[in-house]
Design an enzyme around this catalytic site. Structure first.
Site, PDB file in Angstrom:
ATOM      1  N   ARG A  47     -10.262 -17.171  40.465  1.00  0.00           N
ATOM      2  CA  ARG A  47     -11.674 -16.793  40.364  1.00  0.00           C
ATOM      3  C   ARG A  47     -12.580 -17.975  40.693  1.00  0.00           C
ATOM      4  NH1 ARG A  47      -9.512 -12.648  40.312  1.00  0.00           N
ATOM      5  NH2 ARG A  47      -9.678 -10.871  38.884  1.00  0.00           N
ATOM      6  N   PRO A  91     -24.486 -12.886  43.591  1.00  0.00           N
ATOM      7  CA  PRO A  91     -23.843 -14.023  42.928  1.00  0.00           C
ATOM      8  C   PRO A  91     -22.376 -13.763  42.640  1.00  0.00           C
ATOM      9  CG  PRO A  91     -25.714 -13.156  41.641  1.00  0.00           C
ATOM     10  CD  PRO A  91     -25.395 -12.155  42.708  1.00  0.00           C
ATOM     11  N   LYS A 142     -25.469  -1.395  42.086  1.00  0.00           N
ATOM     12  CA  LYS A 142     -25.880  -2.603  42.820  1.00  0.00           C
ATOM     13  C   LYS A 142     -25.900  -2.347  44.333  1.00  0.00           C
ATOM     14  CE  LYS A 142     -26.407  -5.595  39.469  1.00  0.00           C
ATOM     15  NZ  LYS A 142     -27.752  -6.106  39.169  1.00  0.00           N
ATOM     16  N   TYR A 194     -21.125   0.051  37.840  1.00  0.00           N
ATOM     17  CA  TYR A 194     -22.050  -1.075  38.019  1.00  0.00           C
ATOM     18  C   TYR A 194     -22.181  -1.403  39.511  1.00  0.00           C
ATOM     19  CZ  TYR A 194     -23.315  -6.084  37.276  1.00  0.00           C
ATOM     20  OH  TYR A 194     -23.897  -7.328  37.262  1.00  0.00           O
ATOM     21  N   HIS A 240     -18.167 -12.229  29.601  1.00  0.00           N
ATOM     22  CA  HIS A 240     -17.299 -12.514  30.744  1.00  0.00           C
ATOM     23  C   HIS A 240     -16.245 -13.548  30.336  1.00  0.00           C
ATOM     24  CE1 HIS A 240     -20.936 -11.098  33.164  1.00  0.00           C
ATOM     25  NE2 HIS A 240     -19.980 -10.214  33.378  1.00  0.00           N
ATOM     26  N   SER A 258     -24.078  -8.353  42.741  1.00  0.00           N
ATOM     27  CA  SER A 258     -22.876  -8.966  42.175  1.00  0.00           C
ATOM     28  C   SER A 258     -21.756  -8.885  43.206  1.00  0.00           C
ATOM     29  CB  SER A 258     -22.503  -8.171  40.929  1.00  0.00           C
ATOM     30  OG  SER A 258     -21.140  -8.315  40.664  1.00  0.00           O
ATOM     31  N   SER A 259     -20.765  -9.776  43.067  1.00  0.00           N
ATOM     32  CA  SER A 259     -19.653  -9.767  44.025  1.00  0.00           C
ATOM     33  C   SER A 259     -18.817  -8.498  43.911  1.00  0.00           C
ATOM     34  CB  SER A 259     -18.756 -10.991  43.803  1.00  0.00           C
ATOM     35  OG  SER A 259     -18.253 -10.976  42.488  1.00  0.00           O
ATOM     36  N   CYS A 260     -18.985  -7.733  42.814  1.00  0.00           N
ATOM     37  CA  CYS A 260     -18.176  -6.512  42.663  1.00  0.00           C
ATOM     38  C   CYS A 260     -18.637  -5.394  43.596  1.00  0.00           C
ATOM     39  CB  CYS A 260     -18.118  -6.055  41.218  1.00  0.00           C
ATOM     40  SG  CYS A 260     -19.678  -5.456  40.619  1.00  0.00           S
ATOM     41  N   HIS A 271     -36.559 -12.110  32.435  1.00  0.00           N
ATOM     42  CA  HIS A 271     -36.765 -13.563  32.295  1.00  0.00           C
ATOM     43  C   HIS A 271     -36.171 -14.138  31.007  1.00  0.00           C
ATOM     44  CE1 HIS A 271     -39.779 -12.283  29.508  1.00  0.00           C
ATOM     45  NE2 HIS A 271     -40.167 -13.504  29.243  1.00  0.00           N
ATOM     46  N   LEU A 329     -30.993  -9.140  42.760  1.00  0.00           N
ATOM     47  CA  LEU A 329     -29.707  -9.768  42.440  1.00  0.00           C
ATOM     48  C   LEU A 329     -28.641  -8.706  42.223  1.00  0.00           C
ATOM     49  CD1 LEU A 329     -30.687 -12.673  40.032  1.00  0.00           C
ATOM     50  CD2 LEU A 329     -30.667 -12.594  42.525  1.00  0.00           C
ATOM     51  N   MET A 379     -29.784 -14.758  31.016  1.00  0.00           N
ATOM     52  CA  MET A 379     -29.184 -16.030  31.432  1.00  0.00           C
ATOM     53  C   MET A 379     -29.747 -16.471  32.791  1.00  0.00           C
ATOM     54  SD  MET A 379     -25.231 -17.142  31.931  1.00  0.00           S
ATOM     55  CE  MET A 379     -24.789 -16.129  33.296  1.00  0.00           C
TER      56      MET A 379
HETATM   57  N1  NAP Z   1     -23.787 -13.080  34.503  1.00  0.00           N
HETATM   58  C1  NAP Z   1     -23.057 -13.019  35.609  1.00  0.00           C
HETATM   59  O1  NAP Z   1     -21.927 -13.516  35.678  1.00  0.00           O
HETATM   60  C2  NAP Z   1     -23.589 -12.341  36.827  1.00  0.00           C
HETATM   61  C3  NAP Z   1     -22.763 -12.305  37.959  1.00  0.00           C
HETATM   62  C4  NAP Z   1     -23.221 -11.689  39.089  1.00  0.00           C
HETATM   63  C5  NAP Z   1     -24.476 -11.114  39.083  1.00  0.00           C
HETATM   64  N2  NAP Z   1     -25.271 -11.146  37.995  1.00  0.00           N
HETATM   65  C6  NAP Z   1     -26.586 -10.498  38.073  1.00  0.00           C
HETATM   66  O2  NAP Z   1     -27.619 -11.386  37.702  1.00  0.00           O
HETATM   67  C7  NAP Z   1     -28.661 -10.648  37.064  1.00  0.00           C
HETATM   68  C8  NAP Z   1     -28.958 -11.250  35.708  1.00  0.00           C
HETATM   69  O3  NAP Z   1     -27.789 -11.253  34.893  1.00  0.00           O
HETATM   70  P1  NAP Z   1     -27.708 -12.075  33.524  1.00  0.00           P
HETATM   71  O4  NAP Z   1     -26.346 -12.585  33.432  1.00  0.00           O
HETATM   72  O5  NAP Z   1     -28.866 -12.988  33.426  1.00  0.00           O
HETATM   73  O6  NAP Z   1     -27.855 -10.910  32.456  1.00  0.00           O
HETATM   74  P2  NAP Z   1     -28.453 -10.965  30.968  1.00  0.00           P
HETATM   75  O7  NAP Z   1     -28.369 -12.338  30.403  1.00  0.00           O
HETATM   76  O8  NAP Z   1     -27.833  -9.841  30.230  1.00  0.00           O
HETATM   77  O9  NAP Z   1     -29.992 -10.645  31.195  1.00  0.00           O
HETATM   78  C9  NAP Z   1     -30.402  -9.403  31.668  1.00  0.00           C
HETATM   79  C10 NAP Z   1     -31.851  -9.222  31.332  1.00  0.00           C
HETATM   80  O10 NAP Z   1     -32.197  -7.897  31.746  1.00  0.00           O
HETATM   81  C11 NAP Z   1     -33.147  -7.405  30.866  1.00  0.00           C
HETATM   82  N3  NAP Z   1     -33.048  -5.956  30.751  1.00  0.00           N
HETATM   83  C12 NAP Z   1     -31.920  -5.197  30.636  1.00  0.00           C
HETATM   84  N4  NAP Z   1     -32.268  -3.903  30.496  1.00  0.00           N
HETATM   85  C13 NAP Z   1     -33.630  -3.849  30.503  1.00  0.00           C
HETATM   86  C14 NAP Z   1     -34.584  -2.821  30.391  1.00  0.00           C
HETATM   87  N5  NAP Z   1     -34.209  -1.540  30.236  1.00  0.00           N
HETATM   88  N6  NAP Z   1     -35.896  -3.139  30.429  1.00  0.00           N
HETATM   89  C15 NAP Z   1     -36.298  -4.426  30.592  1.00  0.00           C
HETATM   90  N7  NAP Z   1     -35.448  -5.448  30.722  1.00  0.00           N
HETATM   91  C16 NAP Z   1     -34.124  -5.162  30.677  1.00  0.00           C
HETATM   92  C17 NAP Z   1     -32.865  -8.002  29.497  1.00  0.00           C
HETATM   93  O11 NAP Z   1     -34.119  -8.181  28.864  1.00  0.00           O
HETATM   94  P3  NAP Z   1     -34.306  -8.436  27.249  1.00  0.00           P
HETATM   95  O12 NAP Z   1     -33.569  -9.717  26.978  1.00  0.00           O
HETATM   96  O13 NAP Z   1     -35.761  -8.567  27.076  1.00  0.00           O
HETATM   97  O14 NAP Z   1     -33.680  -7.263  26.569  1.00  0.00           O
HETATM   98  C18 NAP Z   1     -32.166  -9.326  29.861  1.00  0.00           C
HETATM   99  O15 NAP Z   1     -33.012 -10.435  29.623  1.00  0.00           O
HETATM  100  C19 NAP Z   1     -28.176  -9.204  37.005  1.00  0.00           C
HETATM  101  O16 NAP Z   1     -28.701  -8.490  38.085  1.00  0.00           O
HETATM  102  C20 NAP Z   1     -26.693  -9.321  37.149  1.00  0.00           C
HETATM  103  O17 NAP Z   1     -26.145  -8.163  37.706  1.00  0.00           O
HETATM  104  C21 NAP Z   1     -24.857 -11.756  36.854  1.00  0.00           C
END
Ligand code: NAP
Length: 318
Positions: A211, A165, A142, A138, A181, A109-111, A13, A107, A16
């Site tokens: 993209r 996403p 997923k 990765y 990114h 990813s498109s990859c 939570h 959640l 992003m």
């Molecule tokens: N960003 C993109 O472009 C994108 C694209 C496609 C899919 N997604 C997917 O969307 C989801 C969220 O991505 P995001 O961009 O929001 O990533 P993010 O900003 O890096 O946030 C990921 C969160 O995961 C938590 N986390 C990571 N390792 C952890 C662990 N060992 N224990 C507890 N919490 C952990 C972190 O918590 P803390 O902050 O407390 O450390 C962080 O808040 C992911 O599943 C990602 O694969 C993202």
């Protein structure tokens, strides 16, 4: 109608996507949201996850926690990208299944789709060919998350659903150039160059790949849509269904940031896949569509960047 008092645990939570989901649910009047930082509950630790779920007893879990990063980070830390992502999702999915959580949203990813799959990418293309090698670690994690949720759905008739996403961007993005990114990296580069007498900005590749980008609040809205509706299938793409060249993205960001210097394309660096666009017709048919256009989303992201310039996330992948 989902009960607004239902206890909803948003894993990740502070991230992003997780923070955008939290804001969306709060704004809609959901009053029983639960979150824990990685310091409070390490989701790679099965016992810690089991204890947390047993104590908090969520009715719904949204898994927005993952180790996320760009090409460099994926390439340099394949073990962490495969292992930690599998640990996080396995622990959450298993605990959710055993405690009879009523809905689980995963959640991905498109990859997850094959490198050379036809465009736009349809959900049916999953596991039809080889993955893009730079992020296969990765992607494999997923894919196994999608398959675990599908297995639980098929075998136990539970509402476990996966959303894939496209590239996301927005407030609370990662602007650390070692792990970010393309879109937030460009915002930072143009901003810094503007304040360095409009120095030239060097960008990777030829600029010709195409993209797709989705503003994170639209992603959050898609997750809440999946929460409030029982989706009939196990896997859905989430994107805009529209793409642009990296060159057009760069000039759009340059204009918003107000950089007037030159853009240099370093074509000794790899381009990656020529085109990556999601087919989002399944979500559109159910009634979800994105709302935020690219320029508006980039402007919002740049505003957030300026407000938070002193405390960007620095991620240690070791
Ligand atoms: N960003 C993109 O472009 C994108 C694209 C496609 C899919 N997604 C997917 O969307 C989801 C969220 O991505 P995001 O961009 O929001 O990533 P993010 O900003 O890096 O946030 C990921 C969160 O995961 C938590 N986390 C990571 N390792 C952890 C662990 N060992 N224990 C507890 N919490 C952990 C972190 O918590 P803390 O902050 O407390 O450390 C962080 O808040 C992911 O599943 C990602 O694969 C993202």
């Amino acid at each position: 109608m989902t009960n607004k008092a239902a206890k909803i645990y948003i894993a990740g939570h502070n991230g992003m996507v997780g923070s955008a989901i939290w804001r969306n649910l709060e704004a809609k009047g959901y009053s029983n949201l639960v979150g824990a930082s990685s310091k409070e509950v390490d989701l790679c630790n099965q016992q810690a996850v089991n204890d947390f779920i047993a104590t908090t007893k969520p009715e719904i879990i949204i898994d927005a926690a993952a180790k996320v990063g760009g090409i460099l980070a994926n390439n340099d830390f394949p073990y962490q990208f495969l292992m930690e992502n599998m640990q996080i999702q396995n622990n959450l999915i298993d605990a959710a299944h055993r405690t009879n959580v009523s809905k689980f949203i995963f959640l991905g990813s498109s990859c997850i789709y094959p490198k050379l799959a036809p465009q736009p990418l349809k959900e049916d293309y999953l596991l039809t060919d080889s993955l893009e090698p730079t992020n296969e670690w990765y992607a494999l994690a997923k894919i196994s998350g999608v398959k675990l949720c599908q297995a639980i759905r098929n075998q136990f008739q539970k509402d476990f659903v996966s959303l894939m996403p496209t590239n996301l961007y927005g407030t609370h993005d990662n602007f650390d150039l070692k792990s970010s990114h393309v879109l937030p990296a460009m915002i930072r580069k143009f901003h810094e160059a503007k304040h360095n007498q409009n120095a030239a900005v060097v960008l990777w590749g030829s600029g010709t790949p195409m993209r797709e980008f989705l503003f994170v609040d639209d992603m959050a809205a898609a997750v809440v849509f999946a929460l409030e509706n029982k989706l009939p299938d196990y896997l859905y793409n989430v994107g805009t269904g529209e793409d642009l060249t990296i060159k057009d993205l760069a000039t759009t960001i340059q204009k918003i940031v107000g950089h007037t210097g030159e853009i240099v394309w370093d074509d000794s660096k790899p381009d990656g896949t020529p085109r990556k666009l999601m087919d989002v017709s399944k979500m559109h048919a159910l009634g979800w569509k994105h709302q935020v256009q690219l320029e508006e989303g980039i402007q919002k992201t740049y505003n957030w960047f300026l407000e938070n310039i002193d405390n960007f996330k620095q991620i240690d992948y070791k």
